[in-house]
Design a protein around this motif. Structure first.
Motif, PDB file in Angstrom:
ATOM      1  N   SER A 136       0.824  -1.204   0.000  1.00 56.15           N
ATOM      2  CA  SER A 136       0.000   0.000   0.000  1.00 56.15           C
ATOM      3  C   SER A 136       0.863   1.262   0.000  1.00 56.15           C
ATOM      4  N   GLN A 137       1.944   1.259   0.779  1.00 59.08           N
ATOM      5  CA  GLN A 137       2.812   2.426   0.833  1.00 59.08           C
ATOM      6  C   GLN A 137       3.569   2.630  -0.481  1.00 59.08           C
ATOM      7  N   MET A 138       3.946   1.535  -1.149  1.00 62.50           N
ATOM      8  CA  MET A 138       4.744   1.649  -2.366  1.00 62.50           C
ATOM      9  C   MET A 138       3.922   2.066  -3.582  1.00 62.50           C
ATOM     10  N   LEU A 142      -0.280   5.394  -7.363  1.00 63.51           N
ATOM     11  CA  LEU A 142       0.324   4.951  -8.621  1.00 63.51           C
ATOM     12  C   LEU A 142      -0.568   3.985  -9.392  1.00 63.51           C
ATOM     13  N   GLY A 143      -1.783   3.778  -8.914  1.00 63.16           N
ATOM     14  CA  GLY A 143      -2.672   2.818  -9.567  1.00 63.16           C
ATOM     15  C   GLY A 143      -3.739   3.447 -10.434  1.00 63.16           C
ATOM     16  N   GLY A 144      -3.829   4.762 -10.435  1.00 67.28           N
ATOM     17  CA  GLY A 144      -4.854   5.433 -11.219  1.00 67.28           C
ATOM     18  C   GLY A 144      -4.547   5.437 -12.703  1.00 67.28           C
ATOM     19  N   LYS A 150       3.968  11.548  -8.175  1.00 66.71           N
ATOM     20  CA  LYS A 150       4.813  10.792  -7.244  1.00 66.71           C
ATOM     21  C   LYS A 150       5.858   9.977  -7.996  1.00 66.71           C
ATOM     22  N   TRP A 151       5.550   9.609  -9.234  1.00 68.68           N
ATOM     23  CA  TRP A 151       6.463   8.784 -10.029  1.00 68.68           C
ATOM     24  C   TRP A 151       7.584   9.652 -10.606  1.00 68.68           C
ATOM     25  N   ASN A 328      -0.384   1.355 -12.262  1.00 62.47           N
ATOM     26  CA  ASN A 328      -0.740   1.767 -13.615  1.00 62.47           C
ATOM     27  C   ASN A 328       0.136   1.001 -14.600  1.00 62.47           C
ATOM     28  N   PRO A 329      -0.413   0.421 -15.667  1.00 64.07           N
ATOM     29  CA  PRO A 329       0.396  -0.376 -16.599  1.00 64.07           C
ATOM     30  C   PRO A 329       1.581   0.377 -17.185  1.00 64.07           C
TER      31      PRO A 329
END
Length: 343
Positions: A136-138, A142-144, A150-151, A328-329
């Motif tokens: 969850s922290q990592m 980043l999943g949207g 952040k990336w 995210n892919p």
């Protein structure tokens, strides 16, 4: 009822970050919810009425409470074998004492279901404790569908270095495999527990219901009629025995609930055993890990995936593969290429 549903809202809600697989979720989510719902239904008098009704002319409430607390029984000498089978109480699912068969299981089924729900949640609790909210922290933000700010180059370097240099990934992966194996052990223990609880009649319960006439198959394990003797002192001090014929309406629910549980256990055993074979292949077969990586990462050449599969340890692959399920892919593909360059 609303408060109970609200208390389990967190368990029912979909998880934002997936830290396990779907088979694991069947154990700690679907099965736990099912047992809790069954327990609530069995204890809800406002929906199904009193759990026992005894045919007496006086002190009905006292007799009902006594027979519910101490158990009911069937005297075999009072009926012939044919009538006994018709009643569906052929000594199955009950405790035998020579001529008397005592029914002692029905008072505790609601508590048994709660205990079983707790046992099914134990592997999930262990894995969640060991996982420590790492995924969850990592992968947070980043999943949207849109690449997050952040990336950044700094975060890319930190995450890549952590995946490559951390030496605890293998232990991390083995802990998850242990929890999966614990799910199978818990499933076997649960079946043995219910088989013991129903006096050895749970193991073939679903098969008998499917192959025999349904009233007979149900009544052999969950009879609806039984006797009870209430003893009290009369006005002159003499002992008075009150014989009552008692109806157990909750057994109508119990027979359906245990049938659902029986089929659920069979399906869970097959799926869980298959998941353990899959985990064994991931653990021991490097080519299988390469195939999984190729299936997960698109638009990355086969040669690069093969090179990654040969250089990544099992723990590193496990960590990367689970991160990929929550990223995210586009970000995940870039992460894979960064790891490839470092290796």
């Amino acid at each position: 009822m609303y408060q109970l549903i609200k208390d389990f809202q967190e368990l029912v809600n979909c998880e934002e970050v997936h830290i396990n697989n779907n088979v694991f979720k069947l154990h700690y989510k679907c099965t736990v919810i099912l047992f809790i719902v069954f327990s609530i239904l069995l204890s809800s008098k406002q929906y199904f009425g009193d759990p026992i009704h005894c045919d007496v002319t006086s002190q009905k409430e006292v007799v009902d409470a006594f027979c519910w607390a101490t158990g009911t029984f069937i005297v075999m000498d009072n009926v012939n074998e044919k009538y006994y089978r018709t009643m569906g109480v052929e000594g199955l699912g009950i405790e035998e004492h020579k001529e008397i068969y005592t029914l002692l299981y029905y008072q505790w089924i609601s508590l048994l279901f709660c205990f079983q729900a707790l046992l099914f949640y134990v592997p999930r609790y262990l894995w969640k404790t060991w996982e420590g909210d790492r995924f969850s922290q990592m992968v947070k933000d980043l999943g949207g569908p849109i690449v997050s700010d952040k990336w950044s180059s700094t975060y890319k370097e930190k995450l890549t270095r952590f995946i490559i240099t951390n030496e605890n990934h293998d232990l991390f992966a083995f802990r998850f495999a242990f929890c999966e194996f614990l799910n199978l052990c818990n499933l076997i223990i649960q079946c043995l527990l219910m088989d013991w609880y129903l006096n050895g009649k749970f193991s073939l319960y679903g098969y008998e219901v499917a192959t025999k006439p349904w009233p007979q198959a149900y009544n052999r394990v969950f009879p609806k009629k039984a006797k009870c003797t209430y003893t009290k002192f009369g006005h002159s001090g003499s002992i008075i025995d009150i014989d009552a014929l008692c109806i157990l309406p909750l057994n109508i629910l119990n027979e359906k609930f245990f049938l659902i549980i029986w089929y659920l256990m069979v399906v869970l055993f097959i799926i869980t055993f298959g998941a353990l074979i899959y985990r064994l292949l991931v653990l021991t077969w490097r080519e299988f890990r390469i195939y999984l990586l190729m299936a997960q990462v698109r638009n990355v050449s086969r040669e690069k995936c093969q090179q990654l599969g040969k250089n990544l340890t099992h723990g590193q692959f496990f960590f990367i593969y689970n991160i990929g399920k929550n990223m995210n892919p586009i970000i995940y593909k870039e992460l894979i290429l960064l790891i490839y360059e470092q290796l």
